[in-house]
Design a protein around this motif. Structure first.
Motif, PDB file in Angstrom:
ATOM      1  N   ALA A  33       0.832  -1.202   0.000  1.00 40.41           N
ATOM      2  CA  ALA A  33       0.000   0.000   0.000  1.00 40.41           C
ATOM      3  C   ALA A  33       0.867   1.253   0.000  1.00 40.41           C
ATOM      4  CB  ALA A  33      -0.927  -0.006   1.211  1.00 40.41           C
ATOM      5  N   PHE A  34       1.942   1.231   0.782  1.00 41.36           N
ATOM      6  CA  PHE A  34       2.833   2.385   0.837  1.00 41.36           C
ATOM      7  C   PHE A  34       3.512   2.620  -0.510  1.00 41.36           C
ATOM      8  CE2 PHE A  34       6.948   4.409   1.771  1.00 41.36           C
ATOM      9  CZ  PHE A  34       6.482   5.588   2.331  1.00 41.36           C
ATOM     10  N   LEU A  35       3.946   1.554  -1.138  1.00 47.07           N
ATOM     11  CA  LEU A  35       4.591   1.688  -2.443  1.00 47.07           C
ATOM     12  C   LEU A  35       3.629   2.315  -3.457  1.00 47.07           C
ATOM     13  CD1 LEU A  35       7.212   0.115  -4.155  1.00 47.07           C
ATOM     14  CD2 LEU A  35       5.087  -0.510  -5.271  1.00 47.07           C
ATOM     15  N   ASN A  36       2.394   1.836  -3.480  1.00 45.71           N
ATOM     16  CA  ASN A  36       1.405   2.407  -4.396  1.00 45.71           C
ATOM     17  C   ASN A  36       1.114   3.864  -4.047  1.00 45.71           C
ATOM     18  OD1 ASN A  36       1.034   0.245  -6.155  1.00 45.71           O
ATOM     19  ND2 ASN A  36      -0.493  -0.703  -4.842  1.00 45.71           N
ATOM     20  N   TYR A  37       1.047   4.180  -2.781  1.00 45.76           N
ATOM     21  CA  TYR A  37       0.825   5.558  -2.345  1.00 45.76           C
ATOM     22  C   TYR A  37       1.947   6.474  -2.829  1.00 45.76           C
ATOM     23  CZ  TYR A  37       0.754   9.553   0.821  1.00 45.76           C
ATOM     24  OH  TYR A  37       0.772  10.820   1.339  1.00 45.76           O
ATOM     25  N   ARG A  38       3.189   6.024  -2.668  1.00 47.06           N
ATOM     26  CA  ARG A  38       4.335   6.834  -3.090  1.00 47.06           C
ATOM     27  C   ARG A  38       4.323   7.066  -4.602  1.00 47.06           C
ATOM     28  NH1 ARG A  38       7.713   9.443   0.531  1.00 47.06           N
ATOM     29  NH2 ARG A  38       9.140   9.399  -1.196  1.00 47.06           N
ATOM     30  N   LYS A  39       3.907   6.056  -5.351  1.00 45.14           N
ATOM     31  CA  LYS A  39       3.835   6.217  -6.802  1.00 45.14           C
ATOM     32  C   LYS A  39       2.818   7.300  -7.158  1.00 45.14           C
ATOM     33  CE  LYS A  39       4.399   2.850  -9.689  1.00 45.14           C
ATOM     34  NZ  LYS A  39       5.651   3.039 -10.362  1.00 45.14           N
ATOM     35  N   THR A  40       1.689   7.329  -6.456  1.00 41.49           N
ATOM     36  CA  THR A  40       0.691   8.369  -6.747  1.00 41.49           C
ATOM     37  C   THR A  40       1.203   9.744  -6.353  1.00 41.49           C
ATOM     38  OG1 THR A  40      -0.477   8.066  -4.639  1.00 41.49           O
ATOM     39  CG2 THR A  40      -1.261   6.787  -6.527  1.00 41.49           C
ATOM     40  N   GLU A  41       2.020   9.812  -5.316  1.00 43.75           N
ATOM     41  CA  GLU A  41       2.586  11.096  -4.897  1.00 43.75           C
ATOM     42  C   GLU A  41       3.472  11.719  -5.968  1.00 43.75           C
ATOM     43  OE1 GLU A  41       4.603  10.521  -1.112  1.00 43.75           O
ATOM     44  OE2 GLU A  41       3.011  11.698  -0.177  1.00 43.75           O
ATOM     45  N   ILE A  42       4.122  10.903  -6.766  1.00 40.84           N
ATOM     46  CA  ILE A  42       5.012  11.431  -7.808  1.00 40.84           C
ATOM     47  C   ILE A  42       4.316  11.465  -9.173  1.00 40.84           C
ATOM     48  CG2 ILE A  42       7.129  10.817  -6.592  1.00 40.84           C
ATOM     49  CD1 ILE A  42       7.406   8.412  -8.487  1.00 40.84           C
ATOM     50  N   GLY A  43       2.999  11.256  -9.148  1.00 40.06           N
ATOM     51  CA  GLY A  43       2.222  11.384 -10.372  1.00 40.06           C
ATOM     52  C   GLY A  43       2.124  10.134 -11.217  1.00 40.06           C
ATOM     53  N   GLU A  44       2.556   9.016 -10.685  1.00 37.87           N
ATOM     54  CA  GLU A  44       2.462   7.754 -11.425  1.00 37.87           C
ATOM     55  C   GLU A  44       1.243   6.972 -10.967  1.00 37.87           C
ATOM     56  OE1 GLU A  44       6.095   5.525 -11.247  1.00 37.87           O
ATOM     57  OE2 GLU A  44       7.322   7.244 -11.784  1.00 37.87           O
ATOM     58  N   GLN A  45       0.856   5.994 -11.767  1.00 42.64           N
ATOM     59  CA  GLN A  45      -0.269   5.135 -11.420  1.00 42.64           C
ATOM     60  C   GLN A  45       0.194   4.036 -10.471  1.00 42.64           C
ATOM     61  OE1 GLN A  45      -3.564   5.374 -12.362  1.00 42.64           O
ATOM     62  NE2 GLN A  45      -2.909   7.368 -13.118  1.00 42.64           N
ATOM     63  N   PRO A  46      -0.599   3.733  -9.444  1.00 40.78           N
ATOM     64  CA  PRO A  46      -0.253   2.580  -8.595  1.00 40.78           C
ATOM     65  C   PRO A  46      -0.350   1.307  -9.428  1.00 40.78           C
ATOM     66  CG  PRO A  46      -2.439   3.391  -8.041  1.00 40.78           C
ATOM     67  CD  PRO A  46      -1.843   4.346  -9.049  1.00 40.78           C
ATOM     68  N   ASN A  47       0.586   0.394  -9.233  1.00 43.90           N
ATOM     69  CA  ASN A  47       0.556  -0.791 -10.091  1.00 43.90           C
ATOM     70  C   ASN A  47       0.956  -2.074  -9.389  1.00 43.90           C
ATOM     71  OD1 ASN A  47       3.234  -0.147  -9.828  1.00 43.90           O
ATOM     72  ND2 ASN A  47       3.754  -0.506 -11.961  1.00 43.90           N
ATOM     73  N   LEU A  48       1.122  -2.053  -8.077  1.00 43.84           N
ATOM     74  CA  LEU A  48       1.447  -3.287  -7.372  1.00 43.84           C
ATOM     75  C   LEU A  48       0.150  -3.927  -6.881  1.00 43.84           C
ATOM     76  CD1 LEU A  48       3.484  -5.289  -6.217  1.00 43.84           C
ATOM     77  CD2 LEU A  48       3.559  -3.891  -4.151  1.00 43.84           C
TER      78      LEU A  48
END
Length: 54
Positions: A33-48
């Motif tokens: 969940a944290f990894l996906n959250y961090r991806k959204t913070e940098i403007g990327e789509q969550p994908n795990l």
């Protein structure tokens, strides 16, 4: 390093892990969940995607 394509982490015997090592099971989910959250913070789509067999 994750690509932009969805990445699936399949946990075999997930029910057993959840019942016998719930702290470990929850830590895996929280990390995903944290990894996906961090991806959204940098403007990327969550994908795990974390999946279990039960």
């Amino acid at each position: 390093d994750l690509t932009e394509k969805p990445t699936i982490l399949q946990i075999e015997n997930g029910k057993f892990l959840k019942e016998n090592a719930p702290d470990l099971f929850n830590a895996i989910l929280e990390c995903g969940a944290f990894l996906n959250y961090r991806k959204t913070e940098i403007g990327e789509q969550p994908n795990l995607i974390i999946a279990t067999d039960s």
